[in-house]
Design a protein around this motif. Structure first.
Motif, PDB file in Angstrom:
ATOM      1  N   ARG A  18       0.859  -1.183   0.000  1.00  0.00           N
ATOM      2  CA  ARG A  18       0.000   0.000   0.000  1.00  0.00           C
ATOM      3  C   ARG A  18       0.895   1.233   0.000  1.00  0.00           C
ATOM      4  O   ARG A  18       1.879   1.292   0.736  1.00  0.00           O
ATOM      5  N   ASN A  19       0.587   2.208  -0.834  1.00  0.00           N
ATOM      6  CA  ASN A  19       1.354   3.455  -0.925  1.00  0.00           C
ATOM      7  C   ASN A  19       2.831   3.204  -1.233  1.00  0.00           C
ATOM      8  O   ASN A  19       3.711   3.686  -0.524  1.00  0.00           O
ATOM      9  N   TYR A  20       3.089   2.452  -2.290  1.00  0.00           N
ATOM     10  CA  TYR A  20       4.471   2.219  -2.712  1.00  0.00           C
ATOM     11  C   TYR A  20       5.047   3.536  -3.221  1.00  0.00           C
ATOM     12  O   TYR A  20       4.491   4.159  -4.118  1.00  0.00           O
ATOM     13  N   ARG A  21       6.163   3.949  -2.626  1.00  0.00           N
ATOM     14  CA  ARG A  21       6.780   5.234  -2.988  1.00  0.00           C
ATOM     15  C   ARG A  21       8.227   5.047  -3.394  1.00  0.00           C
ATOM     16  O   ARG A  21       8.940   4.227  -2.829  1.00  0.00           O
ATOM     17  N   CYS A  22       8.618   5.844  -4.361  1.00  0.00           N
ATOM     18  CA  CYS A  22      10.017   5.976  -4.740  1.00  0.00           C
ATOM     19  C   CYS A  22      10.185   7.379  -5.280  1.00  0.00           C
ATOM     20  O   CYS A  22       9.219   8.144  -5.330  1.00  0.00           O
ATOM     21  N   LYS A  23      11.384   7.731  -5.696  1.00  0.00           N
ATOM     22  CA  LYS A  23      11.626   9.103  -6.177  1.00  0.00           C
ATOM     23  C   LYS A  23      10.833   9.431  -7.442  1.00  0.00           C
ATOM     24  O   LYS A  23      10.650  10.591  -7.780  1.00  0.00           O
ATOM     25  N   THR A  68       6.947   4.359 -11.891  1.00  0.00           N
ATOM     26  CA  THR A  68       6.983   3.838 -10.528  1.00  0.00           C
ATOM     27  C   THR A  68       6.805   2.319 -10.537  1.00  0.00           C
ATOM     28  O   THR A  68       7.474   1.603  -9.783  1.00  0.00           O
ATOM     29  N   ALA A  69       5.956   1.817 -11.414  1.00  0.00           N
ATOM     30  CA  ALA A  69       5.779   0.369 -11.542  1.00  0.00           C
ATOM     31  C   ALA A  69       7.069  -0.298 -12.020  1.00  0.00           C
ATOM     32  O   ALA A  69       7.444  -1.371 -11.530  1.00  0.00           O
ATOM     33  N   ARG A  70       7.763   0.326 -12.948  1.00  0.00           N
ATOM     34  CA  ARG A  70       9.065  -0.200 -13.395  1.00  0.00           C
ATOM     35  C   ARG A  70      10.049  -0.271 -12.233  1.00  0.00           C
ATOM     36  O   ARG A  70      10.783  -1.242 -12.085  1.00  0.00           O
ATOM     37  N   HIS A  71      10.050   0.762 -11.403  1.00  0.00           N
ATOM     38  CA  HIS A  71      10.920   0.772 -10.227  1.00  0.00           C
ATOM     39  C   HIS A  71      10.560  -0.373  -9.295  1.00  0.00           C
ATOM     40  O   HIS A  71      11.431  -1.067  -8.772  1.00  0.00           O
ATOM     41  N   PHE A  72       9.261  -0.567  -9.063  1.00  0.00           N
ATOM     42  CA  PHE A  72       8.801  -1.668  -8.210  1.00  0.00           C
ATOM     43  C   PHE A  72       9.323  -3.001  -8.753  1.00  0.00           C
ATOM     44  O   PHE A  72       9.874  -3.815  -8.009  1.00  0.00           O
ATOM     45  N   LEU A  73       9.156  -3.222 -10.050  1.00  0.00           N
ATOM     46  CA  LEU A  73       9.594  -4.483 -10.654  1.00  0.00           C
ATOM     47  C   LEU A  73      11.115  -4.644 -10.580  1.00  0.00           C
ATOM     48  O   LEU A  73      11.615  -5.755 -10.409  1.00  0.00           O
ATOM     49  N   HIS A  74      11.832  -3.552 -10.691  1.00  0.00           N
ATOM     50  CA  HIS A  74      13.296  -3.594 -10.615  1.00  0.00           C
ATOM     51  C   HIS A  74      13.763  -3.957  -9.199  1.00  0.00           C
ATOM     52  O   HIS A  74      14.742  -4.684  -9.033  1.00  0.00           O
ATOM     53  N   THR A  75      13.052  -3.455  -8.203  1.00  0.00           N
ATOM     54  CA  THR A  75      13.461  -3.694  -6.815  1.00  0.00           C
ATOM     55  C   THR A  75      12.829  -4.945  -6.210  1.00  0.00           C
ATOM     56  O   THR A  75      13.230  -5.353  -5.124  1.00  0.00           O
ATOM     57  N   GLN A  76      11.870  -5.522  -6.891  1.00  0.00           N
ATOM     58  CA  GLN A  76      11.189  -6.736  -6.415  1.00  0.00           C
ATOM     59  C   GLN A  76      11.326  -7.825  -7.476  1.00  0.00           C
ATOM     60  O   GLN A  76      10.382  -8.127  -8.205  1.00  0.00           O
ATOM     61  N   PRO A  77      12.507  -8.421  -7.605  1.00  0.00           N
ATOM     62  CA  PRO A  77      12.752  -9.358  -8.712  1.00  0.00           C
ATOM     63  C   PRO A  77      11.821 -10.568  -8.730  1.00  0.00           C
ATOM     64  O   PRO A  77      11.622 -11.177  -9.779  1.00  0.00           O
ATOM     65  N   GLY A  78      11.202 -10.903  -7.637  1.00  0.00           N
ATOM     66  CA  GLY A  78      10.276 -12.031  -7.609  1.00  0.00           C
ATOM     67  C   GLY A  78       9.024 -11.814  -8.442  1.00  0.00           C
ATOM     68  O   GLY A  78       8.306 -12.766  -8.746  1.00  0.00           O
TER      69      GLY A  78
END
Length: 92
Positions: A18-23, A68-78
């Motif tokens: 919930r509320n996934y944040r990155c730069k 932001t979704a790309r960042h999520f996928l990059h940081t969550q390799p699973g």
């Protein structure tokens, strides 16, 4: 946002974040629908004086969500091999 999450859970989606944040931005909800990864933007309006909730998700906002979704996928390799879907839950 909690009511939006409960609604989606009642439809069988499983919350991951919930509320996934990155730069690059923020994604309100990240959920699983079977093997599909769902990025959800929740928008609500109490008045339509300035437009509807869906109208606030313009091209610029969509680009921020994608990045932001790309960042999520990059940081969550699973989750890299999951099919992805982008949903907007608009409440007027």
């Amino acid at each position: 946002m909690a009511s939006a999450q409960h609604f989606l859970e009642s439809k069988g989606l499983v919350p991951l974040c919930r509320n996934y944040r990155c730069k690059l931005g923020e994604i309100d909800l990240v959920m699983l629908d079977g093997e599909r990864l769902i990025f959800v933007e929740v928008r609500s309006r109490t008045s339509s004086g300035y437009g509807s909730a869906i109208d606030t998700v313009d091209a610029r906002k969509q680009a921020r969500i994608r990045n932001t979704a790309r960042h999520f996928l990059h940081t969550q390799p699973g989750f890299r091999d999951h099919y992805c879907r982008f949903d907007v839950l608009a409440i007027d």
